[in-house]
Motif scaffolding. Structure first.
Motif, PDB file in Angstrom:
ATOM      1  N   GLY A   5       0.807  -1.042   0.082  1.00 35.40           N
ATOM      2  CA  GLY A   5       0.022  -0.045   0.125  1.00 35.40           C
ATOM      3  C   GLY A   5       0.896   1.131   0.149  1.00 35.40           C
ATOM      4  N   GLY A 129     -12.036  -4.159   1.914  1.00 32.21           N
ATOM      5  CA  GLY A 129     -12.673  -3.150   1.216  1.00 32.21           C
ATOM      6  C   GLY A 129     -14.236  -3.300   0.722  1.00 32.21           C
ATOM      7  N   HIS A 154     -11.070  -0.161   5.924  1.00 29.40           N
ATOM      8  CA  HIS A 154     -10.672  -0.521   4.751  1.00 29.40           C
ATOM      9  C   HIS A 154     -11.758  -0.170   3.548  1.00 29.40           C
ATOM     10  CE1 HIS A 154      -8.464  -4.546   6.456  1.00 29.40           C
ATOM     11  NE2 HIS A 154      -8.071  -3.379   6.938  1.00 29.40           N
ATOM     12  N   LYS A 181      -4.128   3.762   3.409  1.00 27.57           N
ATOM     13  CA  LYS A 181      -5.556   3.632   3.252  1.00 27.57           C
ATOM     14  C   LYS A 181      -5.862   4.544   1.735  1.00 27.57           C
ATOM     15  CE  LYS A 181      -6.845   1.244   7.030  1.00 27.57           C
ATOM     16  NZ  LYS A 181      -5.644   1.390   7.793  1.00 27.57           N
ATOM     17  N   HIS A 182      -7.173   4.678   1.485  1.00 21.74           N
ATOM     18  CA  HIS A 182      -7.376   5.291   0.120  1.00 21.74           C
ATOM     19  C   HIS A 182      -7.138   6.674   0.152  1.00 21.74           C
ATOM     20  CE1 HIS A 182      -9.920   1.766   0.972  1.00 21.74           C
ATOM     21  NE2 HIS A 182     -10.041   1.589  -0.501  1.00 21.74           N
ATOM     22  N   ARG A 258      -7.612   1.474  -8.301  1.00 21.29           N
ATOM     23  CA  ARG A 258      -7.955   0.297  -7.383  1.00 21.29           C
ATOM     24  C   ARG A 258      -8.668  -0.767  -8.091  1.00 21.29           C
ATOM     25  NH1 ARG A 258      -5.946   0.438  -2.093  1.00 21.29           N
ATOM     26  NH2 ARG A 258      -4.987   2.324  -1.359  1.00 21.29           N
ATOM     27  N   HIS A 289      -9.082  -1.959  -0.334  1.00 19.22           N
ATOM     28  CA  HIS A 289      -7.998  -1.597   0.274  1.00 19.22           C
ATOM     29  C   HIS A 289      -6.968  -2.558   0.136  1.00 19.22           C
ATOM     30  CE1 HIS A 289      -5.337  -0.506   3.370  1.00 19.22           C
ATOM     31  NE2 HIS A 289      -5.641  -1.540   4.170  1.00 19.22           N
ATOM     32  N   HIS A 354      -2.389  -0.430  -4.900  1.00 18.11           N
ATOM     33  CA  HIS A 354      -2.642   0.990  -4.728  1.00 18.11           C
ATOM     34  C   HIS A 354      -2.526   1.849  -5.904  1.00 18.11           C
ATOM     35  CE1 HIS A 354       1.795   1.554  -5.194  1.00 18.11           C
ATOM     36  NE2 HIS A 354       2.011   0.410  -4.552  1.00 18.11           N
TER      37      HIS A 354
END
Length: 376
Positions: A5, A129, A154, A181-182, A258, A289, A354
């Motif tokens: 990530g 996610g 997530h 994270k996002h 993603r 995620h 990512h």
């Protein structure tokens, strides 16, 4: 190294943070309120309370629900330890309910089996996610007079099969803005709820238990405040929230990348007989995620080491929480408690995913995974 990530910070993000550096407020100021409103509007949730981390958000949620010693809170074992630790912070007991085999989301049937008169809440973790089976969990909670907590760390941007966004489905939910994270605020988190009373409790809790923060006192032209409860310093800065506001504007683009990368993984790995990606439920919009797969348990360690040697940052999410020495010592947990989760853990491998990646990276990673499986 291709990490599993990674955050993306651009010049727009930097410019927004610099604006705050040149302003009158570095913390507890207008950017915090603006970020809260932006996240609430994005999710469709009535109230949002920004705090210093996802863990702080979980702790604030437990405090708002008045979880106390003698209470039990049901949590899944396949999650980061904070999902259960927040229960322990309140002096209560986490009770582990097993997960669904194909998704690793908390299993409503397992939840129902763990409910006792001491159960006060269920923590549903949107693992990797995708949203949990909130309809089933809500029915169970309503029937038993308990509260549903969404650990959506997530899943910001994910939607369930009814189009409801993660963060706005459970009675109270949380996000994390850690760099993997996002979107990121460096460190940071958010409590979300449609219940104004729960939100106000979270606001007081993040500020030492004090009813008015500095910004509110400035608006009211008063120095007077009351410490009503024993809270914590879980405040988030305006610097972080300015970054969060800027990042939130890019979230949908990040999510699309993603999802595109996950589709690419799905297509390639469909030809790998020894690799099984987790199942995505019909009708949901996955936030991805993590891209977690199962590989043969007997070779997981060797494959992990091979991939790391090729500078591919594979990882494992997660060691079951009830395996950790603290839980074994203090709550007498042991292997065999959650057999589905335990079996999955032995096979899990997280592949990098990512927005800084592209399809060429996916091809490189899967080529190396193929090589590892053939030679390890």
């Amino acid at each position: 190294m291709i990490p599993y990530g990674k955050h993306i910070i651009d010049d727009d993000d930097i410019a927004e943070v610099v604006k705050v550096l040149k302003s009158d407020w570095l913390t507890t100021g207008p950017a915090v309120t603006d970020f809260e409103k932006a996240v609430a509007d994005y999710t469709g949730c009535g109230e949002a309370v920004a705090v210093s981390s996802g863990t702080a958000a979980l702790h604030a949620a437990m405090y708002s629900l008045e979880i106390k010693p003698g209470d039990e809170v049901i949590v899944p074992p396949i999650t980061f330890a904070a999902s259960a630790n927040c229960v322990v912070y309140m002096g209560a007991t986490p009770v582990f309910a097993d997960v669904e085999a194909e998704t690793l989301l908390i299993d409503p049937a397992a939840v129902e089996q763990q409910i006792t008169p001491a159960t006060k809440a269920v923590v549903a973790v949107d693992y990797a996610g995708q949203t949990c089976d909130y309809d089933s969990l809500k029915n169970i909670c309503k029937k038993n007079g308990i509260v549903l907590v969404g650990d959506c760390c997530h899943a910001i941007g994910a939607k369930d099969e009814h189009g409801r966004k993660a963060g706005a489905i459970a009675d109270i939910s949380v996000f994390s803005f850690h760099p993997v994270k996002h979107i990121t605020t460096g460190e940071g988190g958010m409590v979300l709820t449609d219940n104004p009373e729960l939100a106000q409790k979270a606001r007081i809790f993040r500020n030492h238990g004090i009813n008015l923060d500095a910004s509110a006192r400035s608006e009211k032209c008063t120095w007077v405040y009351d410490m009503q409860e024993l809270g914590y310093n879980y405040r988030i800065t305006d610097l972080q929230c300015a970054l969060g506001i800027s990042q939130l504007k890019k979230l949908d683009k990040f999510l699309q990348i993603r999802r595109d990368l996950a589709t690419c993984y799905d297509r390639i790995l469909a030809k790998f007989p020894e690799v099984t990606p987790l199942r995505s439920k019909e009708g949901i919009e996955h936030a991805y995620h993590l891209y977690a797969v199962r590989i043969p348990a007997s070779r997981r360690k060797a494959v992990f080491e091979f991939m790391r040697g090729e500078k591919i940052g594979v990882n494992v999410h997660y060691i079951p929480v009830h395996y950790h020495p603290y839980y074994q010592e203090h709550f007498k947990t042991k292997k065999g408690l959650c057999p589905v989760a335990e079996s999955a853990y032995e096979q899990l491998l997280t592949l990098p995913l990512h927005p800084a990646m592209d399809r060429k990276d996916v091809k490189f990673i899967t080529d190396k995974l193929d090589e590892a499986l053939k030679n390890c």
